[in-house]
Design a protein around this motif. Structure first.
Motif, PDB file in Angstrom:
ATOM      1  N   ASP A 118       0.822  -1.207   0.000  1.00 27.14           N
ATOM      2  CA  ASP A 118       0.000   0.000   0.000  1.00 27.14           C
ATOM      3  C   ASP A 118       0.861   1.265   0.000  1.00 27.14           C
ATOM      4  O   ASP A 118       0.490   2.276  -0.595  1.00 27.14           O
ATOM      5  N   ALA A 119       2.042   1.207   0.614  1.00 24.16           N
ATOM      6  CA  ALA A 119       2.934   2.371   0.608  1.00 24.16           C
ATOM      7  C   ALA A 119       3.440   2.669  -0.793  1.00 24.16           C
ATOM      8  O   ALA A 119       3.660   3.835  -1.151  1.00 24.16           O
ATOM      9  N   ALA A 120       3.613   1.641  -1.616  1.00 23.51           N
ATOM     10  CA  ALA A 120       4.014   1.862  -3.013  1.00 23.51           C
ATOM     11  C   ALA A 120       2.902   2.583  -3.764  1.00 23.51           C
ATOM     12  O   ALA A 120       3.157   3.512  -4.533  1.00 23.51           O
ATOM     13  N   ALA A 121       1.654   2.173  -3.528  1.00 18.98           N
ATOM     14  CA  ALA A 121       0.526   2.839  -4.181  1.00 18.98           C
ATOM     15  C   ALA A 121       0.427   4.293  -3.733  1.00 18.98           C
ATOM     16  O   ALA A 121       0.172   5.193  -4.544  1.00 18.98           O
ATOM     17  N   VAL A 122       0.662   4.539  -2.460  1.00 16.94           N
ATOM     18  CA  VAL A 122       0.646   5.914  -1.958  1.00 16.94           C
ATOM     19  C   VAL A 122       1.788   6.708  -2.572  1.00 16.94           C
ATOM     20  O   VAL A 122       1.635   7.880  -2.918  1.00 16.94           O
ATOM     21  N   GLY A 123       2.946   6.080  -2.760  1.00 15.96           N
ATOM     22  CA  GLY A 123       4.079   6.749  -3.410  1.00 15.96           C
ATOM     23  C   GLY A 123       3.736   7.209  -4.809  1.00 15.96           C
ATOM     24  O   GLY A 123       4.134   8.304  -5.232  1.00 15.96           O
ATOM     25  N   VAL A 124       2.960   6.402  -5.550  1.00 15.30           N
ATOM     26  CA  VAL A 124       2.507   6.812  -6.883  1.00 15.30           C
ATOM     27  C   VAL A 124       1.683   8.093  -6.768  1.00 15.30           C
ATOM     28  O   VAL A 124       1.899   9.061  -7.504  1.00 15.30           O
ATOM     29  N   GLY A 125       0.759   8.112  -5.834  1.00 16.19           N
ATOM     30  CA  GLY A 125      -0.075   9.302  -5.642  1.00 16.19           C
ATOM     31  C   GLY A 125       0.728  10.520  -5.240  1.00 16.19           C
ATOM     32  O   GLY A 125       0.462  11.635  -5.691  1.00 16.19           O
ATOM     33  N   LEU A 126       1.748  10.320  -4.412  1.00 19.11           N
ATOM     34  CA  LEU A 126       2.589  11.436  -3.967  1.00 19.11           C
ATOM     35  C   LEU A 126       3.396  12.023  -5.117  1.00 19.11           C
ATOM     36  O   LEU A 126       3.689  13.220  -5.126  1.00 19.11           O
ATOM     37  N   ALA A 127       3.760  11.206  -6.085  1.00 20.54           N
ATOM     38  CA  ALA A 127       4.486  11.718  -7.250  1.00 20.54           C
ATOM     39  C   ALA A 127       3.622  12.705  -8.013  1.00 20.54           C
ATOM     40  O   ALA A 127       4.112  13.718  -8.511  1.00 20.54           O
ATOM     41  N   PHE A 128       2.325  12.443  -8.102  1.00 16.14           N
ATOM     42  CA  PHE A 128       1.416  13.342  -8.803  1.00 16.14           C
ATOM     43  C   PHE A 128       1.262  14.662  -8.074  1.00 16.14           C
ATOM     44  O   PHE A 128       0.954  15.682  -8.673  1.00 16.14           O
ATOM     45  N   LEU A 129       1.469  14.641  -6.756  1.00 11.94           N
ATOM     46  CA  LEU A 129       1.318  15.858  -5.955  1.00 11.94           C
ATOM     47  C   LEU A 129       2.609  16.664  -5.866  1.00 11.94           C
ATOM     48  O   LEU A 129       2.604  17.777  -5.364  1.00 11.94           O
ATOM     49  N   GLY A 130       3.717  16.084  -6.307  1.00 14.49           N
ATOM     50  CA  GLY A 130       5.007  16.776  -6.207  1.00 14.49           C
ATOM     51  C   GLY A 130       5.507  16.854  -4.777  1.00 14.49           C
ATOM     52  O   GLY A 130       6.234  17.772  -4.417  1.00 14.49           O
ATOM     53  N   ALA A 131       5.124  15.904  -3.937  1.00 12.36           N
ATOM     54  CA  ALA A 131       5.515  15.903  -2.527  1.00 12.36           C
ATOM     55  C   ALA A 131       6.986  15.526  -2.380  1.00 12.36           C
ATOM     56  O   ALA A 131       7.559  14.868  -3.245  1.00 12.36           O
ATOM     57  N   ASN A 132       7.595  15.948  -1.267  1.00 11.31           N
ATOM     58  CA  ASN A 132       8.986  15.607  -0.980  1.00 11.31           C
ATOM     59  C   ASN A 132       9.032  14.159  -0.485  1.00 11.31           C
ATOM     60  O   ASN A 132       8.861  13.881   0.701  1.00 11.31           O
ATOM     61  N   ILE A 133       9.275  13.242  -1.369  1.00  9.70           N
ATOM     62  CA  ILE A 133       9.201  11.816  -1.069  1.00  9.70           C
ATOM     63  C   ILE A 133      10.257  11.382  -0.070  1.00  9.70           C
ATOM     64  O   ILE A 133      10.033  10.449   0.714  1.00  9.70           O
ATOM     65  N   TRP A 134      11.405  12.042  -0.034  1.00 14.36           N
ATOM     66  CA  TRP A 134      12.479  11.625   0.864  1.00 14.36           C
ATOM     67  C   TRP A 134      12.076  11.819   2.316  1.00 14.36           C
ATOM     68  O   TRP A 134      12.313  10.934   3.153  1.00 14.36           O
ATOM     69  N   ILE A 135      11.497  12.957   2.615  1.00 13.18           N
ATOM     70  CA  ILE A 135      11.042  13.219   3.993  1.00 13.18           C
ATOM     71  C   ILE A 135       9.892  12.284   4.349  1.00 13.18           C
ATOM     72  O   ILE A 135       9.866  11.689   5.427  1.00 13.18           O
ATOM     73  N   ILE A 136       8.956  12.135   3.424  1.00 17.69           N
ATOM     74  CA  ILE A 136       7.792  11.283   3.688  1.00 17.69           C
ATOM     75  C   ILE A 136       8.214   9.831   3.861  1.00 17.69           C
ATOM     76  O   ILE A 136       7.758   9.149   4.795  1.00 17.69           O
ATOM     77  N   ALA A 137       9.086   9.320   2.993  1.00 19.06           N
ATOM     78  CA  ALA A 137       9.547   7.927   3.111  1.00 19.06           C
ATOM     79  C   ALA A 137      10.290   7.709   4.426  1.00 19.06           C
ATOM     80  O   ALA A 137      10.103   6.678   5.084  1.00 19.06           O
ATOM     81  N   ALA A 138      11.117   8.673   4.819  1.00 15.09           N
ATOM     82  CA  ALA A 138      11.834   8.555   6.093  1.00 15.09           C
ATOM     83  C   ALA A 138      10.854   8.539   7.263  1.00 15.09           C
ATOM     84  O   ALA A 138      11.008   7.732   8.195  1.00 15.09           O
ATOM     85  N   CYS A 139       9.851   9.407   7.218  1.00 19.18           N
ATOM     86  CA  CYS A 139       8.846   9.437   8.289  1.00 19.18           C
ATOM     87  C   CYS A 139       8.053   8.130   8.345  1.00 19.18           C
ATOM     88  O   CYS A 139       7.797   7.592   9.424  1.00 19.18           O
ATOM     89  N   ILE A 140       7.670   7.616   7.179  1.00 16.85           N
ATOM     90  CA  ILE A 140       6.940   6.341   7.134  1.00 16.85           C
ATOM     91  C   ILE A 140       7.816   5.219   7.691  1.00 16.85           C
ATOM     92  O   ILE A 140       7.362   4.403   8.491  1.00 16.85           O
ATOM     93  N   GLY A 141       9.081   5.177   7.290  1.00 20.32           N
ATOM     94  CA  GLY A 141       9.989   4.136   7.769  1.00 20.32           C
ATOM     95  C   GLY A 141      10.219   4.197   9.271  1.00 20.32           C
ATOM     96  O   GLY A 141      10.157   3.177   9.959  1.00 20.32           O
TER      97      GLY A 141
END
Length: 191
Positions: A118-141
C-alpha cells in the motif's frame, strides 16, 4: 504536504505493519531485541516501497496532470478501504506467520513486503502531488519501525484483536487524507 498530513500518512501506512506485528508478537513472544529487529525489517521495507511507487508515478505524471488529485484520492481510498476490509476479516493462521524457525527471517520479510504494498501505491499518488518523497519515506519508515517494535511487544500481552482496530483506524485516516487532497485540489477547501 503539511507536517500534520505527513504524520497522519506515516501513521496510516504503519498501522497494517503494526497489526501484523501484534499478531506475530502474540504467536512468537519475541524478546525486546527480536522486536527491534522486526521493527528494523518492517521500517526499511516500508520506507523503500513509497520510493518505488513515487518513481513509477513520476514516469507517468506528465500524462495525468489534469487528474492527478483524482488518482491520489482513488489510490488512497482503495488502500484505505482494503485496510478496513482486512481489519474486519477474522484472523487466520497466515496473518500470524509460522513459528520461529530457520525461515523466520524470510517469513518476516515476506510479511513486511505484504504490508508495504500500500505504501508503493501511496508513493505513486505522492508523485502526482510533487511531494517531498524523501522526507515522507523517512517518516513512514521511522514510524513503521517504532510501531512494529511496539506492536511486537504489545502482541505478547494482548493478542491479535487490538491490531485489527489499529488497521481499521489507519484505513479511515488514509481515506480522510485522500479526501482532503481531492477537496483542496478542487478548490472546495481554503486554508
Amino acid at each position: 504536504m503539511t507536517p500534520g498530513t505527513i504524520a497522519i500518512l506515516s501513521l496510516s501506512m504503519s498501522t497494517d505493519a503494526f497489526a501484523a506485528a501484534v499478531g506475530r508478537g502474540a504467536s512468537h513472544r519475541p524478546s525486546w531485541q527480536g522486536a527491534v529487529r522486526a521493527g528494523m525489517v518492517f521500517g526499511v521495507i516500508e520506507a523503500i516501497t513509497p520510493l518505488i511507487g513515487w518513481t513509477l508515478g513520476l514516469l507517468a505524471a506528465g500524462f495525468v496532470q489534469q487528474v492527478d488529485h483524482w488518482i491520489a484520492f482513488g489510490l488512497l481510498a482503495v488502500v484505505g478501504g482494503k485496510m478496513i476490509w482486512e481489519a474486519r476479516k477474522p484472523a487466520s493462521a497466515d496473518s500470524v506467520g509460522p513459528s520461529p524457525s530457520r525461515s523466520a527471517l524470510w517469513a518476516l520479510v515476506a510479511t513486511a513486503i505484504g504490508t508495504s504494498i500500500d505504501a508503493a501505491a501511496v508513493g505513486v499518488g505522492l508523485a502526482f502531488l510533487g511531494a517531498n518523497i524523501w522526507i515522507i519515506a523517512a517518516c513512514i519508515g521511522l514510524t513503521t519501525f517504532a510501531l512494529t517494535t511496539i506492536g511486537m511487544m504489545i502482541g505478547r500481552a494482548v493478542g491479535v484483536r487490538f491490531g485489527k482496530w489499529a488497521e481499521m483506524i489507519g484505513g479511515l485516516a488514509l481515506i480522510g487524507v485522500g479526501t482532503t487532497i481531492l477537496i483542496e485540489h478542487l478548490g472546495l477547501f481554503v486554508r
